[in-house]
Write a protein that holds these residues in place. Structure first.
Motif, PDB file in Angstrom:
ATOM      1  N   ALA A 464     -12.373 -39.853 -58.943  1.00 25.17           N
ATOM      2  CA  ALA A 464     -11.161 -39.102 -59.307  1.00 25.17           C
ATOM      3  C   ALA A 464      -9.932 -40.010 -59.303  1.00 25.17           C
ATOM      4  N   SER A 465      -9.854 -40.924 -58.342  1.00 26.70           N
ATOM      5  CA  SER A 465      -8.705 -41.847 -58.283  1.00 26.70           C
ATOM      6  C   SER A 465      -8.652 -42.750 -59.512  1.00 26.70           C
ATOM      7  N   MET A 466      -9.825 -43.200 -59.963  1.00 24.66           N
ATOM      8  CA  MET A 466      -9.865 -44.057 -61.152  1.00 24.66           C
ATOM      9  C   MET A 466      -9.373 -43.310 -62.387  1.00 24.66           C
ATOM     10  N   PHE A 467      -9.867 -42.090 -62.578  1.00 23.67           N
ATOM     11  CA  PHE A 467      -9.454 -41.303 -63.741  1.00 23.67           C
ATOM     12  C   PHE A 467      -7.971 -40.957 -63.665  1.00 23.67           C
ATOM     13  N   LEU A 468      -7.503 -40.588 -62.466  1.00 23.67           N
ATOM     14  CA  LEU A 468      -6.104 -40.212 -62.326  1.00 23.67           C
ATOM     15  C   LEU A 468      -5.186 -41.403 -62.620  1.00 23.67           C
ATOM     16  N   LEU A 469      -5.598 -42.596 -62.206  1.00 22.21           N
ATOM     17  CA  LEU A 469      -4.800 -43.792 -62.481  1.00 22.21           C
ATOM     18  C   LEU A 469      -4.655 -44.012 -63.985  1.00 22.21           C
ATOM     19  N   VAL A 470      -5.743 -43.847 -64.714  1.00 19.85           N
ATOM     20  CA  VAL A 470      -5.696 -43.993 -66.176  1.00 19.85           C
ATOM     21  C   VAL A 470      -4.790 -42.933 -66.785  1.00 19.85           C
ATOM     22  N   PHE A 471      -4.908 -41.691 -66.285  1.00 21.02           N
ATOM     23  CA  PHE A 471      -4.086 -40.603 -66.810  1.00 21.02           C
ATOM     24  C   PHE A 471      -2.602 -40.830 -66.528  1.00 21.02           C
ATOM     25  N   LEU A 472      -2.283 -41.411 -65.383  1.00 17.62           N
ATOM     26  CA  LEU A 472      -0.887 -41.703 -65.058  1.00 17.62           C
ATOM     27  C   LEU A 472      -0.325 -42.777 -65.985  1.00 17.62           C
ATOM     28  N   LEU A 473      -1.119 -43.812 -66.229  1.00 16.51           N
ATOM     29  CA  LEU A 473      -0.661 -44.892 -67.114  1.00 16.51           C
ATOM     30  C   LEU A 473      -0.448 -44.389 -68.540  1.00 16.51           C
ATOM     31  N   ALA A 474      -1.277 -43.423 -68.942  1.00 17.49           N
ATOM     32  CA  ALA A 474      -1.165 -42.879 -70.296  1.00 17.49           C
ATOM     33  C   ALA A 474      -0.275 -41.631 -70.336  1.00 17.49           C
ATOM     34  N   GLY A 475       0.474 -41.394 -69.248  1.00 16.56           N
ATOM     35  CA  GLY A 475       1.259 -40.161 -69.147  1.00 16.56           C
ATOM     36  C   GLY A 475       2.510 -40.116 -69.984  1.00 16.56           C
TER      37      GLY A 475
END
Length: 563
Positions: A464-475
């Protein structure tokens, strides 16, 4: 009875219908084949007392009664049944004490075990299985537990228990005994006949011993202080060299298995074949279609109340309240009375808006990520007993979490919104609050999905942390212009849609900025910081977040259903 690793728990799980892999053969009860209808007439008390730690003893029994007792009983009758079992088990003194757990102080080990037993005898099962009910208890408490079980057996209920090493007093309380050794039976019959049987094989203790200790020595192949028969002794002495201990144990095991198969097994089979068949009335009752004890809506309401009682300490913990207040005050001081007069001012304010988005996405994700991994054992136990529908459990858990999510964002924004001088409008405030709720609820679903898919706290946290990090960068805040081959990532990010929604609430085309320049005031829609963002109503982003919140939860439910 048998030593550790002899197969006691495996046999019990197989008989109770809880072992589905690597199992062959058939199981029948009084000639009836095993079925889910039969299973509901059985109780199973696991070795580890699996109960919600934050519920009191009475709450644990009460919720079990409301969920498991049939619809033919009224609510008052179910409550009375729970109180009756409470008295029978001598739990009145601790009825308002929480069960407790590893990090939470609660009732004693004996009281917890009696509560586990009460959890099962509430429904008056015909057959009750217990996996090592005296494990980890002192001799006095263990004896008290067995007296409770003996009293239940005397009223006609079948009690099947595994036990490791009982005292002589406890051993003689059991009627029949199956002695296991390395997965094989070496004795089956009345417990009082066990010593006579092994004496007939010339296996006798040379010193005064607890019968249970003597039988366990035989089950482990230990023959010190035990007289062995001449034919077994000859097998050992025929060897040219003194055999190693493990080889001698193997000979003892094989000898006792052979004697059991030739002397006891035929008698046991004959006795079972001559056993009277079950009555036609009982057979018809068992074969009849069994409905759930209560309706879906009733299960949902009971589970919702139980979930809230169990999680209320976590929902409203002082640490979470301090976290929401502390972060809000810190952000309010950092963005104190922020302005929108210049492009730089707007860019700074966008940083605050983006932080609000990622804070509640992360906060909500971690709140629910742990739910299913931590409740896995409770869910497995109760679902194995057919206590409720999985959908009722899942919906009660989700709705309870969503309602609890309303508290902290409200406190957070009441402090921050006015300190940071965000858009001064009652409508804008409430829309910002609703958007924050929506981001939080979507983040909860995101966390639930990984928790349900893995049922492992460590694995779910990493993924979940990995996916959330990607989502934050693409936010949409860190990277404005993404390469064409990576643009698809932002459309999967709920942070991207949440950030856009918050921006559209804060800014509208009729707002003006840059009034100090020679060119005069401009529409805020022309600000470089908001370039490429159409300042429309934001309905599209809101619907995407709703669909994501529902989609994440649907995947979560399907993962739980599969497992």
């Amino acid at each position: 009875m048998g030593p550790s690793g002899s197969g006691k728990t495996t046999l019990l799980n197989a008989l109770a219908g809880r072992l589905h892999k690597n199992l062959s053969g058939t199981i029948s009860f009084n000639g009836l084949s095993f079925s889910s209808s039969l299973k509901r007439r059985m109780g199973f008390v696991t070795q580890d007392d699996v109960m919600f730690p934050m519920l009191t003893v009475r709450e644990s029994l009460l919720f079990a009664a409301l969920l498991r007792l049939p619809n033919s009983m009224t609510r008052i009758q179910k409550i009375q049944r729970a109180d009756t079992v409470l008295k029978e088990l001598g739990l009145e003194r601790c009825k308002n004490t929480i069960i407790g757990g590893t990090f939470v102080r609660g009732v004693s080990g004996g009281e917890r075990k009696r509560t586990s037993i009460g959890y099962e005898i509430l429904v008056d099962p015909s057959l009750l299985y217990l996996d090592e009910p005296t494990s980890g208890l002192d001799s006095t408490t263990a004896l008290r537990i067995l007296k409770v079980l003996q009293k239940n057996a005397q009223v006609g209920r079948g009690i099947v228990a595994t036990i490791h090493q009982p005292s002589s007093r406890m051993f003689h309380m059991f009627d029949k005994l199956i002695l296991l050794s390395e997965g094989y039976a070496i004795f089956a019959g009345y417990a009082k006949d066990a010593m006579d049987y092994f004496s007939s094989l010339s296996l006798t203790p040379q010193i005064a011993m607890n019968p249970a200790d003597f039988l366990l020595d035989l089950a482990t192949g230990t023959t010190s202080d035990i007289t062995i028969p001449p034919d077994l002794e000859n097998l050992i002495t025929q060897m040219d060299l003194i055999p190693p201990p493990y080889f001698q144990r193997d000979l003892v095991h094989k000898y006792m298995r052979r004697k059991y198969m030739t002397r006891l097994a035929p008698e046991e089979r004959r006795a079972m074949c001559e056993m009277g068949n079950v009555s036609k009335e009982l057979k018809d009752a068992i074969k009849a279609k069994q409905d759930w004890a209560s309706s879906w809506w009733t299960q949902f309401l009971i589970l919702f109340k139980r979930t809230f009682n169990e999680r209320r300490v976590d929902y409203f913990s002082s640490l979470k309240i301090l976290q929401a207040i502390g972060v809000a005050v810190l952000l309010g001081l950092l963005w104190w009375r922020s302005k929108t007069q210049t492009n730089a001012d707007i860019q700074d304010q966008l940083g605050l808006i983006f932080y609000i988005c990622i804070f509640w996405a992360t906060f909500s994700m971690w709140t629910t990520l742990m739910t299913f991994p931590l409740e896995r054992q409770y869910l497995a136990k109760e679902r194995a007993a057919d206590m409720y529908r999985l959908s009722a459990y899942y919906m009660s858990s989700t709705v309870c979490d969503c309602l609890a999510e309303l508290v902290f964002p409200t406190i957070f924004l009441l402090i921050l919104y006015f300190m940071a001088s965000l858009r001064a409008s009652v409508g804008a405030f409430f829309l910002t609050l609703l958007a924050t709720f929506l981001i939080g609820i979507t983040g909860q679903g995101f966390g639930e999905m990984f928790g349900a898919a893995t049922l492992s706290l460590k694995t779910a946290g990493i993924i979940a942390s990995m996916f959330l990090l990607v989502f934050l960068l693409a936010g949409g805040y860190y990277v404005q212009k993404m390469p064409a081959f990576m643009k698809w990532v932002k459309y999967l990010s709920f942070v991207y849609y949440g950030f856009r929604l918050l921006q559209k609430i804060q800014y509208s085309p009729d707002q003006i900025f840059n009034c100090d320049t020679t060119g005069g005031c401009e529409s805020i829609a022309n600000a470089r910081a908001l370039q490429g963002l159409p300042l429309d109503s934001g309905v599209q982003e809101a619907w995407v977040l709703v669909l994501m919140a529902v989609g994440y939860r649907l995947i979560s439910y399907l993962c739980l259903r599969r497992i």
